[in-house]
Every structure is written in C-alpha cells, then in structure tokens.
Design a protein around this motif. Structure first.
Motif, PDB file in Angstrom:
ATOM      1  N   GLY A 125      25.844  61.234  75.751  1.00  0.00           N
ATOM      2  CA  GLY A 125      26.146  62.447  74.987  1.00  0.00           C
ATOM      3  C   GLY A 125      24.898  63.262  74.716  1.00  0.00           C
ATOM      4  N   ILE A 126      23.833  62.598  74.360  1.00  0.00           N
ATOM      5  CA  ILE A 126      22.564  63.283  74.094  1.00  0.00           C
ATOM      6  C   ILE A 126      22.032  63.906  75.378  1.00  0.00           C
ATOM      7  N   LEU A 127      22.158  63.183  76.478  1.00  0.00           N
ATOM      8  CA  LEU A 127      21.697  63.696  77.761  1.00  0.00           C
ATOM      9  C   LEU A 127      22.466  64.965  78.135  1.00  0.00           C
ATOM     10  N   GLU A 128      23.765  64.952  77.926  1.00  0.00           N
ATOM     11  CA  GLU A 128      24.592  66.130  78.211  1.00  0.00           C
ATOM     12  C   GLU A 128      24.205  67.294  77.299  1.00  0.00           C
ATOM     13  N   GLN A 129      23.941  67.009  76.045  1.00  0.00           N
ATOM     14  CA  GLN A 129      23.527  68.045  75.112  1.00  0.00           C
ATOM     15  C   GLN A 129      22.208  68.675  75.557  1.00  0.00           C
ATOM     16  N   LEU A 130      21.296  67.842  76.004  1.00  0.00           N
ATOM     17  CA  LEU A 130      20.010  68.355  76.478  1.00  0.00           C
ATOM     18  C   LEU A 130      20.182  69.225  77.713  1.00  0.00           C
ATOM     19  N   LYS A 131      21.046  68.806  78.624  1.00  0.00           N
ATOM     20  CA  LYS A 131      21.297  69.597  79.826  1.00  0.00           C
ATOM     21  C   LYS A 131      21.938  70.932  79.478  1.00  0.00           C
ATOM     22  N   GLU A 132      22.880  70.921  78.543  1.00  0.00           N
ATOM     23  CA  GLU A 132      23.517  72.162  78.103  1.00  0.00           C
ATOM     24  C   GLU A 132      22.495  73.087  77.438  1.00  0.00           C
ATOM     25  N   LYS A 133      21.640  72.513  76.625  1.00  0.00           N
ATOM     26  CA  LYS A 133      20.596  73.290  75.956  1.00  0.00           C
ATOM     27  C   LYS A 133      19.654  73.909  76.982  1.00  0.00           C
ATOM     28  N   GLN A 134      19.322  73.143  78.020  1.00  0.00           N
ATOM     29  CA  GLN A 134      18.449  73.644  79.076  1.00  0.00           C
ATOM     30  C   GLN A 134      19.107  74.818  79.800  1.00  0.00           C
ATOM     31  N   LYS A 135      20.399  74.675  80.119  1.00  0.00           N
ATOM     32  CA  LYS A 135      21.117  75.761  80.782  1.00  0.00           C
ATOM     33  C   LYS A 135      21.162  77.006  79.900  1.00  0.00           C
ATOM     34  N   MET A 163      19.593  80.702  80.684  1.00  0.00           N
ATOM     35  CA  MET A 163      20.409  81.912  80.644  1.00  0.00           C
ATOM     36  C   MET A 163      19.783  82.955  79.715  1.00  0.00           C
ATOM     37  N   GLU A 164      19.325  82.508  78.548  1.00  0.00           N
ATOM     38  CA  GLU A 164      18.684  83.419  77.602  1.00  0.00           C
ATOM     39  C   GLU A 164      17.420  84.017  78.203  1.00  0.00           C
ATOM     40  N   GLU A 165      16.659  83.207  78.899  1.00  0.00           N
ATOM     41  CA  GLU A 165      15.430  83.674  79.546  1.00  0.00           C
ATOM     42  C   GLU A 165      15.742  84.740  80.589  1.00  0.00           C
ATOM     43  N   GLU A 166      16.777  84.487  81.406  1.00  0.00           N
ATOM     44  CA  GLU A 166      17.167  85.463  82.424  1.00  0.00           C
ATOM     45  C   GLU A 166      17.667  86.755  81.788  1.00  0.00           C
ATOM     46  N   GLU A 167      18.407  86.641  80.695  1.00  0.00           N
ATOM     47  CA  GLU A 167      18.887  87.833  79.993  1.00  0.00           C
ATOM     48  C   GLU A 167      17.725  88.634  79.432  1.00  0.00           C
ATOM     49  N   LYS A 168      16.739  87.949  78.879  1.00  0.00           N
ATOM     50  CA  LYS A 168      15.560  88.640  78.345  1.00  0.00           C
ATOM     51  C   LYS A 168      14.813  89.371  79.451  1.00  0.00           C
ATOM     52  N   LYS A 169      14.661  88.701  80.605  1.00  0.00           N
ATOM     53  CA  LYS A 169      13.973  89.334  81.724  1.00  0.00           C
ATOM     54  C   LYS A 169      14.733  90.553  82.213  1.00  0.00           C
ATOM     55  N   ALA A 170      16.054  90.437  82.300  1.00  0.00           N
ATOM     56  CA  ALA A 170      16.879  91.558  82.749  1.00  0.00           C
ATOM     57  C   ALA A 170      16.787  92.720  81.762  1.00  0.00           C
ATOM     58  N   ALA A 171      16.815  92.420  80.471  1.00  0.00           N
ATOM     59  CA  ALA A 171      16.712  93.465  79.456  1.00  0.00           C
ATOM     60  C   ALA A 171      15.348  94.145  79.512  1.00  0.00           C
ATOM     61  N   ALA A 172      14.294  93.364  79.698  1.00  0.00           N
ATOM     62  CA  ALA A 172      12.948  93.935  79.784  1.00  0.00           C
ATOM     63  C   ALA A 172      12.826  94.825  81.018  1.00  0.00           C
ATOM     64  N   GLU A 173      13.380  94.388  82.141  1.00  0.00           N
ATOM     65  CA  GLU A 173      13.333  95.186  83.365  1.00  0.00           C
ATOM     66  C   GLU A 173      14.132  96.481  83.189  1.00  0.00           C
ATOM     67  N   LYS A 174      15.269  96.392  82.551  1.00  0.00           N
ATOM     68  CA  LYS A 174      16.090  97.584  82.314  1.00  0.00           C
ATOM     69  C   LYS A 174      15.339  98.571  81.431  1.00  0.00           C
ATOM     70  N   GLN A 175      14.665  98.054  80.410  1.00  0.00           N
ATOM     71  CA  GLN A 175      13.904  98.919  79.512  1.00  0.00           C
ATOM     72  C   GLN A 175      12.745  99.588  80.258  1.00  0.00           C
ATOM     73  N   LYS A 176      12.073  98.853  81.117  1.00  0.00           N
ATOM     74  CA  LYS A 176      10.975  99.431  81.894  1.00  0.00           C
ATOM     75  C   LYS A 176      11.474 100.533  82.811  1.00  0.00           C
ATOM     76  N   ARG A 177      12.630 100.291  83.463  1.00  0.00           N
ATOM     77  CA  ARG A 177      13.202 101.323  84.332  1.00  0.00           C
ATOM     78  C   ARG A 177      13.545 102.579  83.539  1.00  0.00           C
ATOM     79  N   GLU A 178      14.115 102.382  82.358  1.00  0.00           N
ATOM     80  CA  GLU A 178      14.485 103.523  81.516  1.00  0.00           C
ATOM     81  C   GLU A 178      13.241 104.293  81.067  1.00  0.00           C
TER      82      GLU A 178
END
Length: 81
Positions: free
Chosen positions: A26-36, A40-55
């Motif tokens: 259960g802990i291992l699954e929780q860690l994997k979910e947290k990693q995912k 996802m949050e990191e990719e969203e931040k990068k996408a938002a930063a790129e969008k802001q730079k383009r704007e």
C-alpha cells in the motif's frame, strides 16, 4: 578471498531486496501515485510557463514601434528607394 566476495555480494543483494520487501504494498502504491502526481504537476507548471512566455513575446511584438520592426526586417530597404 572468493568466499568474502561472494558473501559481500550476497549481503548486498539481500539488503536491496530487504528494503523493497519491507515496504508495504500500500505504501509503495501511494509513493508511485505521489510520483505520478508530482510529474503531472511539473509538466503543468512547464506548460503554463511556456504559455506565459509565448504571450509575453506576442505582447512585446504587438507593442513594437515601426522603427523597431523596420530595424528587425531582413529585407534590403535600400533596393526599394
């Protein structure tokens, strides 16, 4: 000498397996979910930063004066005089 090498390699293998085995499934699954989730949050931040730079680039381009646009032009304006 060979026995010492084999013993130390066996101990290392046991230590690696022990660490993974001691984690609850259960802990291992929780860690994997947290990693995912973090990825996802990191990719969203990068996408938002790129969008802001383009704007920002678009706004700077929009607000350029005629002189700046003329200076950035690659055409040879002397030919058209």
């Amino acid at each position: 000498m060979k026995k010492k090498k084999q013993a130390s390699s066996n101990e290392k293998a046991q230590e690696q397996l022990t660490l993974k085995d001691t984690l609850n499934a259960g802990i291992l699954e929780q860690l994997k979910e947290k990693q995912k989730k973090l990825k996802m949050e990191e990719e969203e931040k990068k996408a938002a930063a790129e969008k802001q730079k383009r704007e920002e680039r678009r706004q700077r381009e929009k607000n350029k004066s005629f002189e700046e646009l003329l200076n950035e032009s690659h055409m040879d304006w002397k030919r058209f005089k």
